[in-house]
Design an enzyme around this catalytic site. Sequence first.
Site, PDB file in Angstrom:
ATOM      1  NE  ARG A 221       7.113  -8.430  61.333  1.00  0.00           N
ATOM      2  CZ  ARG A 221       6.032  -8.785  60.630  1.00  0.00           C
ATOM      3  NH1 ARG A 221       5.798  -8.232  59.444  1.00  0.00           N
ATOM      4  NH2 ARG A 221       5.174  -9.660  61.112  1.00  0.00           N
ATOM      5  CG  HIS A 269       2.683  -3.538  58.346  1.00  0.00           C
ATOM      6  ND1 HIS A 269       3.583  -3.843  59.339  1.00  0.00           N
ATOM      7  CD2 HIS A 269       2.301  -4.743  57.844  1.00  0.00           C
ATOM      8  CE1 HIS A 269       3.726  -5.157  59.442  1.00  0.00           C
ATOM      9  NE2 HIS A 269       2.949  -5.723  58.533  1.00  0.00           N
TER      10      HIS A 269
HETATM   11  P1  NDP Z   1       8.154 -18.250  55.482  1.00  0.00           P
HETATM   12  O1  NDP Z   1       8.557 -18.640  56.852  1.00  0.00           O
HETATM   13  O2  NDP Z   1       7.189 -19.086  54.749  1.00  0.00           O
HETATM   14  O3  NDP Z   1       9.466 -18.125  54.564  1.00  0.00           O
HETATM   15  C1  NDP Z   1      10.650 -17.586  55.022  1.00  0.00           C
HETATM   16  C2  NDP Z   1      11.714 -17.696  53.938  1.00  0.00           C
HETATM   17  O4  NDP Z   1      12.876 -16.987  54.371  1.00  0.00           O
HETATM   18  C3  NDP Z   1      12.140 -19.140  53.676  1.00  0.00           C
HETATM   19  O5  NDP Z   1      12.393 -19.317  52.300  1.00  0.00           O
HETATM   20  C4  NDP Z   1      13.455 -19.248  54.446  1.00  0.00           C
HETATM   21  O6  NDP Z   1      14.379 -20.168  53.918  1.00  0.00           O
HETATM   22  C5  NDP Z   1      14.014 -17.860  54.272  1.00  0.00           C
HETATM   23  N1  NDP Z   1      14.978 -17.548  55.335  1.00  0.00           N
HETATM   24  C6  NDP Z   1      14.795 -17.507  56.660  1.00  0.00           C
HETATM   25  N2  NDP Z   1      15.934 -17.196  57.303  1.00  0.00           N
HETATM   26  C7  NDP Z   1      16.875 -17.053  56.344  1.00  0.00           C
HETATM   27  C8  NDP Z   1      18.248 -16.756  56.356  1.00  0.00           C
HETATM   28  N3  NDP Z   1      18.917 -16.533  57.509  1.00  0.00           N
HETATM   29  N4  NDP Z   1      18.905 -16.692  55.171  1.00  0.00           N
HETATM   30  C9  NDP Z   1      18.269 -16.931  54.012  1.00  0.00           C
HETATM   31  N5  NDP Z   1      16.942 -17.227  53.931  1.00  0.00           N
HETATM   32  C10 NDP Z   1      16.271 -17.286  55.078  1.00  0.00           C
HETATM   33  O7  NDP Z   1       7.627 -16.739  55.593  1.00  0.00           O
HETATM   34  P2  NDP Z   1       6.501 -16.022  54.705  1.00  0.00           P
HETATM   35  O8  NDP Z   1       6.905 -16.092  53.287  1.00  0.00           O
HETATM   36  O9  NDP Z   1       5.156 -16.484  55.054  1.00  0.00           O
HETATM   37  O10 NDP Z   1       6.618 -14.514  55.274  1.00  0.00           O
HETATM   38  C11 NDP Z   1       7.835 -13.814  55.265  1.00  0.00           C
HETATM   39  C12 NDP Z   1       7.721 -12.571  56.126  1.00  0.00           C
HETATM   40  O11 NDP Z   1       6.890 -11.594  55.520  1.00  0.00           O
HETATM   41  C13 NDP Z   1       7.053 -12.780  57.497  1.00  0.00           C
HETATM   42  O12 NDP Z   1       7.951 -13.343  58.433  1.00  0.00           O
HETATM   43  C14 NDP Z   1       6.642 -11.376  57.864  1.00  0.00           C
HETATM   44  O13 NDP Z   1       7.669 -10.734  58.583  1.00  0.00           O
HETATM   45  C15 NDP Z   1       6.471 -10.678  56.524  1.00  0.00           C
HETATM   46  N6  NDP Z   1       5.077 -10.319  56.257  1.00  0.00           N
HETATM   47  C16 NDP Z   1       4.781  -9.012  55.999  1.00  0.00           C
HETATM   48  C17 NDP Z   1       3.487  -8.641  55.720  1.00  0.00           C
HETATM   49  C18 NDP Z   1       3.151  -7.240  55.371  1.00  0.00           C
HETATM   50  O14 NDP Z   1       1.976  -6.898  55.271  1.00  0.00           O
HETATM   51  N7  NDP Z   1       4.110  -6.384  55.143  1.00  0.00           N
HETATM   52  C19 NDP Z   1       2.391  -9.618  55.719  1.00  0.00           C
HETATM   53  C20 NDP Z   1       2.812 -10.951  55.982  1.00  0.00           C
HETATM   54  C21 NDP Z   1       4.111 -11.280  56.254  1.00  0.00           C
HETATM   55  P3  NDP Z   1      14.069 -21.743  53.882  1.00  0.00           P
HETATM   56  O15 NDP Z   1      13.020 -21.908  52.813  1.00  0.00           O
HETATM   57  O16 NDP Z   1      15.358 -22.335  53.519  1.00  0.00           O
HETATM   58  O17 NDP Z   1      13.569 -22.100  55.263  1.00  0.00           O
HETATM   59  C1  OXD Z   2       2.187 -10.502  59.119  1.00  0.00           C
HETATM   60  C2  OXD Z   2       2.032  -9.080  58.918  1.00  0.00           C
HETATM   61  O1  OXD Z   2       3.242 -10.937  59.574  1.00  0.00           O
HETATM   62  O2  OXD Z   2       0.898  -8.618  58.717  1.00  0.00           O
HETATM   63  O3  OXD Z   2       1.244 -11.232  58.797  1.00  0.00           O
HETATM   64  O4  OXD Z   2       3.029  -8.358  58.887  1.00  0.00           O
END
Ligand code: NDP
Ligand code: OXD
Length: 306
Positions: A221, A269
């Site tokens: 993001r 994006h």
């Molecule tokens: P998940 O919820 O599956 O994974 C999140 C990860 O971040 C977990 O490993 C979590 O740790 C870690 N995390 C969360 N908070 C913290 C913190 N404070 N400190 C350290 N680690 C932290 O998310 P996804 O992998 O599915 O997606 C990640 C992000 O990608 C989405 O939230 C979205 O914003 C973005 N995205 C962007 C897209 C694009 O097209 N650009 C498309 C899809 C998603 P733990 O494992 O310990 O819980």
């Molecule tokens: C998502 C994105 O969060 O597209 O899936 O950014």
Amino acid sequence: MRITFCCSQTNAGPWLSGFRAEIPGVDISEWAAGAPEADYAVVWAPPQQFLDEQPGLRGIFNIGAGVDALLQLKLPPAAKVVRLDDAGMSVQMAEFVCHAVIRHFREFDGYEQDVALGKWSYRKPRLRTDFPVGVMGLGVLGERVARSVAQFDFPVNGWSRSGKSIDGVRVFCGASQLHGFLAATRVLVCLLPLTPDTRDIMDHEMLSLLRPGGYVINVARGAHLVDSDLIALLDSGHLAGATLDVFRTEPLPAEHPFWRHPKITVTPHTSARTLREESIAQIAGKILALQRGEPVAGVVDLARGY
Ligand code: NDP
Ligand code: OXD
């Protein structure tokens, strides 16, 4: 069972017919103000009015992985919020990040410029051991990305809240190990969810801890990154470049300096797009499971924010 569909910037027609094919007999329609209450909602960036008019929702299915925009709203009390759980996104994210890492490592931008000038020239091969890649966030997308980058024999570090074991990846966890993670990383990939803990995480202090010649790939993001701090570190030479797919304001405003910065690659994006067929199949399957009283994957922990 009634489903309401409220997804901004999305052509509802193919989604509605997809759900009708997956759940025969379902009553599904696109939301309009004053529409009857539904049991489940399929949403992307809905207005608050939509949620206010649907207090009895049992499940809210987000057609993306990130729920940061949704969690800004006041949600119906009994509704589970369910994110897309991969649904074809992780392979796209892995392609995108591997491409960005390799383009930088192999200096393909430089070769393109040379070729445009009709110049046949070689650059000295670089050592991949000098380009350790660090993935912040090891969830559905981050883990797949870390594994994929490791297949190209780059040293790979990962950082998450709770840590996990991933073959070929050196995992750091929690705030206390962030410093060590950054000091061991040159190419930083952000795949964190946007929460109060992670907003502005990539600021001057944090990015300064990357190895000299660092490179930033933000595919999570825009609000994870402090824009002016990135530019200052690129201009000072501490950072070598960045690939940015996400921005604080989208579309990226025409006057934003990222568009024209010579060390920044901008994409709109698009690193991992929502794939309609996979998403419909996944959400329909989960709605049917909830109807049967079964648990489903991808339920968001509202207190954690992801
Ligand atoms: P998940 O919820 O599956 O994974 C999140 C990860 O971040 C977990 O490993 C979590 O740790 C870690 N995390 C969360 N908070 C913290 C913190 N404070 N400190 C350290 N680690 C932290 O998310 P996804 O992998 O599915 O997606 C990640 C992000 O990608 C989405 O939230 C979205 O914003 C973005 N995205 C962007 C897209 C694009 O097209 N650009 C498309 C899809 C998603 P733990 O494992 O310990 O819980
Ligand atoms: C998502 C994105 O969060 O597209 O899936 O950014």
